[in-house]
Design an enzyme around this catalytic site. Structure first.
Site, PDB file in Angstrom:
ATOM      1  N   LYS A  41      33.945  46.863  38.512  1.00 35.79           N
ATOM      2  CA  LYS A  41      34.266  47.640  37.309  1.00 35.79           C
ATOM      3  C   LYS A  41      33.018  48.436  36.892  1.00 35.79           C
ATOM      4  O   LYS A  41      32.242  48.834  37.747  1.00 35.79           O
ATOM      5  CB  LYS A  41      34.751  46.732  36.183  1.00 35.79           C
ATOM      6  N   SER A  50      42.057  37.153  37.578  1.00 33.35           N
ATOM      7  CA  SER A  50      41.356  35.895  37.291  1.00 33.35           C
ATOM      8  C   SER A  50      41.247  34.974  38.513  1.00 33.35           C
ATOM      9  O   SER A  50      41.329  33.750  38.395  1.00 33.35           O
ATOM     10  CB  SER A  50      42.029  35.156  36.126  1.00 33.35           C
ATOM     11  N   ASN A  64      35.684  43.992  42.860  1.00 36.99           N
ATOM     12  CA  ASN A  64      35.705  45.162  41.970  1.00 36.99           C
ATOM     13  C   ASN A  64      34.706  44.903  40.845  1.00 36.99           C
ATOM     14  O   ASN A  64      34.958  44.078  39.972  1.00 36.99           O
ATOM     15  CB  ASN A  64      37.115  45.361  41.402  1.00 36.99           C
ATOM     16  N   GLY A  95      41.066  39.601  33.974  1.00 39.25           N
ATOM     17  CA  GLY A  95      39.948  39.334  33.066  1.00 39.25           C
ATOM     18  C   GLY A  95      40.287  38.380  31.927  1.00 39.25           C
ATOM     19  O   GLY A  95      39.517  38.249  30.979  1.00 39.25           O
ATOM     20  N   GLU A 119      48.655  43.127  40.537  1.00 36.17           N
ATOM     21  CA  GLU A 119      47.717  42.709  39.504  1.00 36.17           C
ATOM     22  C   GLU A 119      48.415  42.678  38.147  1.00 36.17           C
ATOM     23  O   GLU A 119      48.440  43.707  37.438  1.00 36.17           O
ATOM     24  CB  GLU A 119      46.557  43.698  39.437  1.00 36.17           C
ATOM     25  N   GLU A 134      43.243  49.186  34.290  1.00 46.36           N
ATOM     26  CA  GLU A 134      42.327  49.715  33.266  1.00 46.36           C
ATOM     27  C   GLU A 134      42.376  51.234  33.246  1.00 46.36           C
ATOM     28  O   GLU A 134      42.204  51.854  32.203  1.00 46.36           O
ATOM     29  CB  GLU A 134      40.907  49.178  33.523  1.00 46.36           C
ATOM     30  N   HIS A 173      44.301  51.223  39.099  1.00 47.43           N
ATOM     31  CA  HIS A 173      43.903  49.984  38.427  1.00 47.43           C
ATOM     32  C   HIS A 173      44.447  50.010  36.999  1.00 47.43           C
ATOM     33  O   HIS A 173      44.462  51.067  36.357  1.00 47.43           O
ATOM     34  CB  HIS A 173      42.376  49.853  38.427  1.00 47.43           C
TER      35      HIS A 173
HETATM   36  C1  PEP Z   1      40.362  43.371  38.513  1.00 45.00           C
HETATM   37  O1  PEP Z   1      39.306  43.928  38.221  1.00 45.00           O
HETATM   38  O2  PEP Z   1      41.304  44.013  38.964  1.00 45.00           O
HETATM   39  C2  PEP Z   1      40.511  41.937  38.293  1.00 45.00           C
HETATM   40  C3  PEP Z   1      41.501  41.320  38.885  1.00 45.00           C
HETATM   41  O3  PEP Z   1      39.601  41.356  37.471  1.00 45.00           O
HETATM   42  P1  PEP Z   1      39.441  39.778  37.239  1.00 45.00           P
HETATM   43  O4  PEP Z   1      39.286  39.141  38.600  1.00 45.00           O
HETATM   44  O5  PEP Z   1      38.209  39.676  36.402  1.00 45.00           O
HETATM   45  O6  PEP Z   1      40.663  39.296  36.555  1.00 45.00           O
END
Ligand code: PEP
Length: 252
Positions: free
Chosen positions: A10, A212, A8, A172, A166, A96, A94
């Site tokens: 983003k 992460s 992803n 992040g 998640e 975000e 997601h």
């Molecule tokens: C994400 O974008 O859903 C995500 C898990 O990001 P990251 O791997 O940077 O934590």
């Protein structure tokens, strides 16, 4: 169960960088026994596809969609538009989008249903915030989000949904959820899936982890029972790192 691995980006990489990423990723050795997708910003889909040529790995994914086919929804993109373009996977819900764009559980559910009708695999993200975890509300949050998203979905549709656990606090942050803690939530999600769609889907549904994940910790997740893949944000911005994650997750 084939692993499901999705990058992803983003809101990173316009068309020029998207094309370069795809070309670099294609030069890497990639596992065949895994489903690999890359979720790119809408505006970069065309460049990503052009760089892919006839290659089908990675599959093209979108990061969001609207639930209507067409209409007066300025700025939105519909499932049929994505389908016409050859997108086969799309992230919905997601964190975000839930937390910054105020998307509700109901909206996420409508998006998932509309995607599936268009033959696009919805990757449904669910997860609790740090405050919710500390208050012991993880299961309640997961249940509310998941049930709203999957109740109207066909369990055996041509585009079976993938569920991404998640935890918001792990995204992040550089603070991944411990695999055994993720496993507990995955087990709970399986229970809910089984109650909603029937026992057969407890093991047939792919439930992936995101938060992460990187090339150093991917191995721990992949050796944990019940984790069927990963959603990778930050670490996927480097095509070589994402390829390494894919190879570790599904050795060729
Ligand atoms: C994400 O974008 O859903 C995500 C898990 O990001 P990251 O791997 O940077 O934590």
């Amino acid at each position: 169960m084939r692993k499901f691995l999705i990058a992803n980006w983003k809101m990173y990489y316009g068309p020029v960088k998207a094309g370069a990423w795809i070309r670099a990723f294609r030069r890497e050795r990639l596992p065949k026994d895994a489903d690999i997708a890359v979720a790119v910003p809408h505006v970069s889909l065309a460049a990503a596809r052009a760089s892919l040529g006839r290659a089908t790995i990675p599959a093209l994914a979108a990061q969001d969609v609207h639930w209507e086919k067409e209409g007066a929804f300025t700025g939105e993109v519909s499932p049929t538009m994505l389908q016409e373009f050859g997108v086969s996977v799309c992230i919905v819900g997601h964190s975000e989008r839930r937390h910054i764009m105020n998307e509700t559980d109901e909206m996420v559910g409508k998006k998932a249903v509309a995607l599936q009708k268009a033959g696009i695999i919805p990757v449904i993200c669910v997860g609790e915030t740090d405050a919710q975890r500390k208050k012991g509300q993880t299961k309640k949050v997961i249940k509310d989000q998941l049930i709203a998203a999957i109740t109207d979905l066909a369990a055996d549709g041509k585009a079976p949904a993938v569920i991404a656990y998640e935890p918001v606090w792990a995204i992040g942050s550089g603070k991944p959820c411990r695999p055994q803690d993720a496993r507990e939530v995955h087990d709970y999600i399986r229970e809910l899936v089984s109650k909603t769609w029937g026992p057969r889907y407890r093991d047939e549904t792919r439930i992936i982890y995101g938060g992460s994940v990187n090339e150093r910790n991917i191995g721990e997740y992949m050796t944990t029972t019940g984790i069927d893949g990963v959603l990778v944000g930050g670490a996927s911005l480097d095509p070589r790192i994402f390829a390494l994650i894919c190879r570790t997750a599904a050795p060729a």
